[in-house]
Design a protein around this motif. Structure first.
Motif, PDB file in Angstrom:
ATOM      1  N   TRP A 125      46.967  41.114  15.435  1.00 47.26           N
ATOM      2  CA  TRP A 125      46.233  41.608  14.258  1.00 47.26           C
ATOM      3  C   TRP A 125      46.150  43.132  14.302  1.00 47.26           C
ATOM      4  N   GLY A 126      46.173  43.733  13.117  1.00 52.61           N
ATOM      5  CA  GLY A 126      45.868  45.136  13.007  1.00 52.61           C
ATOM      6  C   GLY A 126      44.364  45.349  12.988  1.00 52.61           C
ATOM      7  N   GLN A 127      43.957  46.607  12.890  1.00 47.34           N
ATOM      8  CA  GLN A 127      42.531  46.931  12.936  1.00 47.34           C
ATOM      9  C   GLN A 127      41.877  46.864  11.569  1.00 47.34           C
ATOM     10  N   VAL A 130      54.307  43.833  19.960  1.00 47.18           N
ATOM     11  CA  VAL A 130      54.202  44.536  18.691  1.00 47.18           C
ATOM     12  C   VAL A 130      52.757  44.953  18.464  1.00 47.18           C
ATOM     13  N   ARG A 131      52.568  46.198  18.055  1.00 47.10           N
ATOM     14  CA  ARG A 131      51.242  46.680  17.659  1.00 47.10           C
ATOM     15  C   ARG A 131      51.273  46.973  16.169  1.00 47.10           C
ATOM     16  N   LEU A 132      50.147  46.724  15.485  1.00 48.34           N
ATOM     17  CA  LEU A 132      50.070  46.855  14.039  1.00 48.34           C
ATOM     18  C   LEU A 132      49.014  47.881  13.655  1.00 48.34           C
ATOM     19  N   VAL A 133      49.371  48.794  12.742  1.00 56.34           N
ATOM     20  CA  VAL A 133      48.438  49.812  12.270  1.00 56.34           C
ATOM     21  C   VAL A 133      48.514  49.873  10.750  1.00 56.34           C
ATOM     22  N   GLU A 134      47.411  49.499  10.092  1.00 58.88           N
ATOM     23  CA  GLU A 134      47.356  49.519   8.631  1.00 58.88           C
ATOM     24  C   GLU A 134      46.949  50.896   8.116  1.00 58.88           C
ATOM     25  N   SER A 135      47.387  51.192   6.907  1.00 57.66           N
ATOM     26  CA  SER A 135      46.975  52.407   6.218  1.00 57.66           C
ATOM     27  C   SER A 135      47.104  52.187   4.715  1.00 57.66           C
ATOM     28  N   GLY A 136      46.534  53.106   3.945  1.00 58.99           N
ATOM     29  CA  GLY A 136      46.693  53.050   2.504  1.00 58.99           C
ATOM     30  C   GLY A 136      45.486  52.545   1.742  1.00 58.99           C
ATOM     31  N   GLY A 137      44.459  52.114   2.453  1.00 60.32           N
ATOM     32  CA  GLY A 137      43.258  51.662   1.765  1.00 60.32           C
ATOM     33  C   GLY A 137      42.504  52.825   1.144  1.00 60.32           C
ATOM     34  N   VAL A 185      38.128  44.249   3.583  1.00 59.26           N
ATOM     35  CA  VAL A 185      38.952  44.858   4.623  1.00 59.26           C
ATOM     36  C   VAL A 185      40.246  44.052   4.690  1.00 59.26           C
ATOM     37  N   TYR A 186      41.351  44.743   4.596  1.00 58.49           N
ATOM     38  CA  TYR A 186      42.667  44.105   4.603  1.00 58.49           C
ATOM     39  C   TYR A 186      43.311  44.285   5.973  1.00 58.49           C
ATOM     40  N   TYR A 187      43.829  43.171   6.485  1.00 54.42           N
ATOM     41  CA  TYR A 187      44.460  43.156   7.803  1.00 54.42           C
ATOM     42  C   TYR A 187      45.897  42.676   7.683  1.00 54.42           C
ATOM     43  N   CYS A 188      46.775  43.264   8.466  1.00 47.93           N
ATOM     44  CA  CYS A 188      48.096  42.654   8.618  1.00 47.93           C
ATOM     45  C   CYS A 188      48.111  41.883   9.936  1.00 47.93           C
ATOM     46  N   ALA A 189      48.955  40.886   9.975  1.00 52.57           N
ATOM     47  CA  ALA A 189      49.050  40.030  11.145  1.00 52.57           C
ATOM     48  C   ALA A 189      50.473  39.555  11.306  1.00 52.57           C
ATOM     49  N   ALA A 190      50.802  39.174  12.537  1.00 58.12           N
ATOM     50  CA  ALA A 190      52.172  38.788  12.862  1.00 58.12           C
ATOM     51  C   ALA A 190      52.200  37.535  13.704  1.00 58.12           C
ATOM     52  N   LYS A 191      53.232  36.754  13.490  1.00 63.56           N
ATOM     53  CA  LYS A 191      53.475  35.564  14.296  1.00 63.56           C
ATOM     54  C   LYS A 191      54.966  35.482  14.546  1.00 63.56           C
TER      55      LYS A 191
END
Length: 122
Positions: free
Chosen positions: A112-114, A2-9, A93-99
């Motif tokens: 982790w996202g960027q 899974v790859r994570l890409v944040e947006s909306g900041g 800076v807000y990050y999303c993360a997955a487990k």
């Protein structure tokens, strides 16, 4: 994988709202517990909100309870963070993360996202 890409900041005035999104690739999004974390300048990264794979269970940091809402749409492979009544101290800076398969924490996140910058002006 899974790859994570944040947006909306972005930049918002105190009292305003933003909605962050975390788009994922991969076909196993629903197998992952997800979370939002943040890191302010000069401070350690901290947990903001976490959500179970189904979306039925959530938990929040005391500092954001009643103001932020975490949600997910497994049909769109996307995680969200609705942030209302924003305060200057939410600037980070807000990050999303997955487990996979268990609650995600700072220490155990697999992915982790960027990150996306949120700035709240007073």
């Amino acid at each position: 994988q899974v790859r994570l890409v944040e947006s909306g900041g972005g930049l918002v005035q105190a009292g305003g709202s933003l909605r962050l999104s975390c788009a994922t690739s991969g076909r196993t999004f629903s197998s992952y517990f997800m979370g939002w974390f943040r890191q302010a300048p000069g401070k350690e990264r901290e947990s903001v909100a976490i959500i179970s794979w189904s979306g039925r269970s959530t938990d929040y940091a005391d500092s954001v309870k009643g103001r932020f809402t975490i949600s997910r749409d497994n049909t769109k492979n996307t995680l969200y963070l609705q942030m209302n009544s924003l305060k200057p101290e939410d600037t980070a800076v807000y990050y999303c993360a997955a487990k996979r398969d268990t609650i995600v924490t700072l220490e155990n996140a697999d992915i982790w996202g960027q990150g996306t910058q949120v700035t709240v002006s007073s």
